[in-house]
Enzyme design. Structure first.
Site, PDB file in Angstrom:
ATOM      1  N   TYR A   1      -9.868  -1.174 -11.051  1.00 57.93           N
ATOM      2  CA  TYR A   1      -8.944  -1.811 -10.096  1.00 57.93           C
ATOM      3  C   TYR A   1      -8.817  -3.247 -10.591  1.00 57.93           C
ATOM      4  O   TYR A   1      -9.107  -4.186  -9.879  1.00 57.93           O
ATOM      5  CB  TYR A   1      -9.607  -1.715  -8.718  1.00 57.93           C
ATOM      6  CG  TYR A   1      -8.784  -2.065  -7.513  1.00 57.93           C
ATOM      7  CD1 TYR A   1      -7.566  -1.442  -7.247  1.00 57.93           C
ATOM      8  CD2 TYR A   1      -9.252  -3.006  -6.582  1.00 57.93           C
ATOM      9  CE1 TYR A   1      -6.844  -1.737  -6.106  1.00 57.93           C
ATOM     10  CE2 TYR A   1      -8.538  -3.306  -5.435  1.00 57.93           C
ATOM     11  CZ  TYR A   1      -7.330  -2.660  -5.200  1.00 57.93           C
ATOM     12  OH  TYR A   1      -6.629  -2.955  -4.057  1.00 57.93           O
TER      13      TYR A   1
ATOM     14  N   ARG B   1      -4.465  -5.396   4.514  1.00 59.48           N
ATOM     15  CA  ARG B   1      -5.523  -6.065   5.260  1.00 59.48           C
ATOM     16  C   ARG B   1      -5.069  -7.405   5.787  1.00 59.48           C
ATOM     17  O   ARG B   1      -4.527  -7.499   6.885  1.00 59.48           O
ATOM     18  CB  ARG B   1      -6.781  -6.210   4.399  1.00 59.48           C
ATOM     19  CG  ARG B   1      -7.598  -4.940   4.305  1.00 59.48           C
ATOM     20  CD  ARG B   1      -8.958  -5.224   3.679  1.00 59.48           C
ATOM     21  NE  ARG B   1      -8.827  -6.078   2.501  1.00 59.48           N
ATOM     22  CZ  ARG B   1      -8.616  -5.628   1.266  1.00 59.48           C
ATOM     23  NH1 ARG B   1      -8.550  -4.330   1.066  1.00 59.48           N
ATOM     24  NH2 ARG B   1      -8.476  -6.445   0.264  1.00 59.48           N
TER      25      ARG B   1
ATOM     26  N   GLU C   1       1.053   5.195 -10.581  1.00 59.72           N
ATOM     27  CA  GLU C   1       0.361   3.946 -10.880  1.00 59.72           C
ATOM     28  C   GLU C   1       0.465   3.735 -12.381  1.00 59.72           C
ATOM     29  O   GLU C   1       0.054   4.598 -13.164  1.00 59.72           O
ATOM     30  CB  GLU C   1      -1.108   4.004 -10.427  1.00 59.72           C
ATOM     31  CG  GLU C   1      -1.234   3.981  -8.908  1.00 59.72           C
ATOM     32  CD  GLU C   1      -2.674   3.894  -8.411  1.00 59.72           C
ATOM     33  OE1 GLU C   1      -3.592   4.294  -9.146  1.00 59.72           O
ATOM     34  OE2 GLU C   1      -2.862   3.427  -7.268  1.00 59.72           O
TER      35      GLU C   1
ATOM     36  N   GLN D   1      -3.693   8.907   1.281  1.00 60.03           N
ATOM     37  CA  GLN D   1      -4.685   7.870   0.961  1.00 60.03           C
ATOM     38  C   GLN D   1      -5.007   7.007   2.184  1.00 60.03           C
ATOM     39  O   GLN D   1      -6.169   6.731   2.476  1.00 60.03           O
ATOM     40  CB  GLN D   1      -4.116   6.989  -0.169  1.00 60.03           C
ATOM     41  CG  GLN D   1      -5.069   5.903  -0.661  1.00 60.03           C
ATOM     42  CD  GLN D   1      -4.479   5.116  -1.846  1.00 60.03           C
ATOM     43  OE1 GLN D   1      -3.326   5.326  -2.241  1.00 60.03           O
ATOM     44  NE2 GLN D   1      -5.256   4.221  -2.403  1.00 60.03           N
TER      45      GLN D   1
ATOM     46  N   LYS E   1      -5.670  11.242  -4.727  1.00 62.11           N
ATOM     47  CA  LYS E   1      -5.707  10.920  -6.146  1.00 62.11           C
ATOM     48  C   LYS E   1      -6.083  12.105  -7.015  1.00 62.11           C
ATOM     49  O   LYS E   1      -6.018  12.001  -8.234  1.00 62.11           O
ATOM     50  CB  LYS E   1      -6.757   9.820  -6.390  1.00 62.11           C
ATOM     51  CG  LYS E   1      -6.512   8.552  -5.621  1.00 62.11           C
ATOM     52  CD  LYS E   1      -5.523   7.675  -6.345  1.00 62.11           C
ATOM     53  CE  LYS E   1      -5.368   6.357  -5.618  1.00 62.11           C
ATOM     54  NZ  LYS E   1      -4.490   5.450  -6.351  1.00 62.11           N
TER      55      LYS E   1
ATOM     56  N   TYR F   1      -9.051   7.302   3.185  1.00 65.01           N
ATOM     57  CA  TYR F   1      -9.861   6.502   2.254  1.00 65.01           C
ATOM     58  C   TYR F   1     -11.032   5.755   2.888  1.00 65.01           C
ATOM     59  O   TYR F   1     -11.920   5.285   2.186  1.00 65.01           O
ATOM     60  CB  TYR F   1      -8.978   5.535   1.448  1.00 65.01           C
ATOM     61  CG  TYR F   1      -8.716   4.186   2.072  1.00 65.01           C
ATOM     62  CD1 TYR F   1      -7.807   4.046   3.105  1.00 65.01           C
ATOM     63  CD2 TYR F   1      -9.384   3.055   1.614  1.00 65.01           C
ATOM     64  CE1 TYR F   1      -7.557   2.811   3.664  1.00 65.01           C
ATOM     65  CE2 TYR F   1      -9.146   1.806   2.181  1.00 65.01           C
ATOM     66  CZ  TYR F   1      -8.236   1.691   3.194  1.00 65.01           C
ATOM     67  OH  TYR F   1      -7.999   0.470   3.756  1.00 65.01           O
TER      68      TYR F   1
ATOM     69  N   HIS G   1      -2.246  -6.792  -8.576  1.00 68.20           N
ATOM     70  CA  HIS G   1      -2.199  -5.531  -7.829  1.00 68.20           C
ATOM     71  C   HIS G   1      -3.167  -5.570  -6.648  1.00 68.20           C
ATOM     72  O   HIS G   1      -2.797  -5.233  -5.516  1.00 68.20           O
ATOM     73  CB  HIS G   1      -2.540  -4.358  -8.753  1.00 68.20           C
ATOM     74  CG  HIS G   1      -2.683  -3.052  -8.039  1.00 68.20           C
ATOM     75  ND1 HIS G   1      -1.611  -2.399  -7.467  1.00 68.20           N
ATOM     76  CD2 HIS G   1      -3.776  -2.280  -7.773  1.00 68.20           C
ATOM     77  CE1 HIS G   1      -2.039  -1.282  -6.891  1.00 68.20           C
ATOM     78  NE2 HIS G   1      -3.357  -1.195  -7.057  1.00 68.20           N
TER      79      HIS G   1
ATOM     80  N   GLU H   1      -0.851   2.564 -15.527  1.00 73.34           N
ATOM     81  CA  GLU H   1      -2.170   2.177 -16.010  1.00 73.34           C
ATOM     82  C   GLU H   1      -2.247   2.451 -17.502  1.00 73.34           C
ATOM     83  O   GLU H   1      -1.399   3.137 -18.071  1.00 73.34           O
ATOM     84  CB  GLU H   1      -3.278   3.006 -15.320  1.00 73.34           C
ATOM     85  CG  GLU H   1      -3.293   2.889 -13.807  1.00 73.34           C
ATOM     86  CD  GLU H   1      -4.597   3.381 -13.188  1.00 73.34           C
ATOM     87  OE1 GLU H   1      -5.632   3.446 -13.887  1.00 73.34           O
ATOM     88  OE2 GLU H   1      -4.579   3.710 -11.984  1.00 73.34           O
TER      89      GLU H   1
HETATM   90 MN    MN Z   1      -5.473   4.369 -10.198  1.00 74.73          MN
END
Ligand code: MN
Length: 429
Positions: A137, A151, A208, A249, A262, A253, A142, A210
């Site tokens: 992460y 949050r 995502e 999610q 995921k 989560y 991000h 990545e």
């Molecule tokens: Mn990911």
């Protein structure tokens, strides 16, 4: 040992288009199926796939310590386990075989016919058997965007984030090679304002952006990989689309993190580009403040300048580019990630995959997920066919491309593609 394969002046006797991702300086590794249904390990130059098992049988790797069947396999795990010296020897030798100045294979038609295939005549397979998959992460932008949305904008980054490369151990069974169709997942969600969860197809399907790195056998159980040695144990990198079901999610989560949102699929590009090939594109990573603890201190050129572009192609329409980001945006380096994962003695094996986490930059156009690009769906993206996207529709194809470029050479990863099929019928069960 010198990486002679990287010589930017080298030219191949095979045709390579000017902006190809696969010049003779790349020499990535992959696994493919030939028209005759033979699975082999290979490399790629331009639009040609090269059968390394055939090359070995013809004696082209003489003098390099390799077992006789190292390339006659359906995964790269054993070759990767041979270690960096072997990878370098093999890459250097391949560069020599296809160098313009070397006509040995070029002038032997019978040999060429068993070694070289048109890329359209082969099928790429998953290049490694992935034992373990970790997803980090590591993009500050991000993590800040997600923290802001879900949050508290004032405290978007949690206090641990600047001290630890945050990550989780994921599943590996559903990691698929580029081109594999993705079935829309189903699961539990808690609709806004509801008091009971519902079950059904995911409504907020996301990608995502990545990159992933693939390791060799790095350490025995109980031993750590020191940060200054980490790169020696990393074979290469791939593009990675870590598909995500945002509505599933959100409900599932807490408190243990990602699970079914995921685990339905992640897509990787088919050719593993070696760290050796990426060597000319090393750059400094972002400044780290506060300074990490000693076991995580990484110095010098710790990152790579890799441009990553993502587009959506609706069914029967042209694709629209929706994101342009760069690997160098990542806060934590690959060495820091591997050093952190192993510091308590967790053993790393050949073929393990480490995802960077979503790679977002500062600009809105450089965000690496629909969640961020459309800000939770509140700012839809316009497609070139006039339609709008908040998240991914059935029939959409998500295409990621990545490359490095300097004045002399361009090294690319090809494509990482996945088309979304509609969810399975639930009432039939
Ligand atoms: Mn990911």
């Amino acid at each position: 040992m010198k990486i002679t394969a990287n010589n930017p002046n080298r030219k191949s006797w095979l045709d390579v288009e000017k902006d190809s991702d696969f010049p003779i300086q790349n020499i990535p590794f992959g696994v493919f199926l030939t028209k005759d249904d033979i699975t082999t390990i290979g490399t790629r130059i331009g639009n040609y796939a090269i059968d390394l098992a055939a090359l070995q049988q013809l004696g082209y790797f003489e003098g390099i310590p390799l077992t006789y069947d190292i390339f006659m396999q359906d995964s790269l795990n054993d070759f990767i386990a041979d270690g960096r010296t072997t990878w370098r020897l093999v890459r250097n030798r391949i560069a020599d075989i296809f160098d313009k100045e070397n006509s040995k294979l070029k002038k032997n038609k019978a040999e060429r016919e068993v070694v070289i295939f048109n890329i359209d005549d082969i099928e790429m397979l998953l290049p490694v058997v992935i034992g373990d998959y970790t997803d980090f992460y590591s993009s500050k932008d991000h993590a800040t965007n997600v923290g802001t949305m879900f949050r508290d904008p004032e405290n978007a980054l949690l206090p641990n984030w600047v001290h630890i490369p945050v990550g989780y151990h994921g599943r590996s069974s559903s990691i698929v090679v580029s081109g594999t169709k993705i079935r829309r997942p189903v699961g539990q969600t808690m609709p806004q304002g509801a008091t009971q969860p519902v079950f059904g197809p995911c409504k907020l399907l996301d990608f995502e952006v990545e990159m992933g790195f693939i390791t060799t056998d790095a350490n025995k159980l109980g031993k750590a990989v020191p940060i200054e040695e980490a790169r020696n144990h990393i074979f290469g990198m791939v593009l990675l689309n870590d598909w995500s079901a945002r509505d599933i999610q959100k409900w599932e989560y807490v408190p243990l993190g990602p699970f079914l949102a995921k685990n339905f699929a992640s897509t990787i590009s088919a050719w593993i580009v070696t760290l050796d090939a990426l060597e000319p594109f090393k750059v400094a990573g972002p400044e780290q403040d506060p300074q990490p603890l000693p076991y995580l201190q990484d110095f010098g050129l710790t990152s790579y300048d890799i441009v990553i572009q993502t587009s959506i192609k609706p069914k029967k329409e042209d694709e629209t580019i929706i994101s342009n980001t760069n690997f160098k945006n990542l806060y934590w380096s690959i060495s820091q990630q591997l050093a952190h994962q192993t510091v308590n003695g967790c053993n790393v094996r050949s073929g393990d995959l480490y995802g960077s986490g979503t790679i977002s930059g500062k600009e809105k156009t450089s965000y690496g997920s629909m969640l961020e690009l459309t800000w939770k769906g509140t700012e839809p993206i316009k497609m070139s066919d006039g339609s709008e996207r908040k998240f991914i529709h059935d029939g959409d194809t998500v295409i990621m491309r990545g490359y490095c470029k300097n004045e002399q050479v361009r090294i690319g990863f090809g494509e990482c593609i996945g088309k979304v099929k509609k969810a399975r019928k639930l009432d039939a069960e």
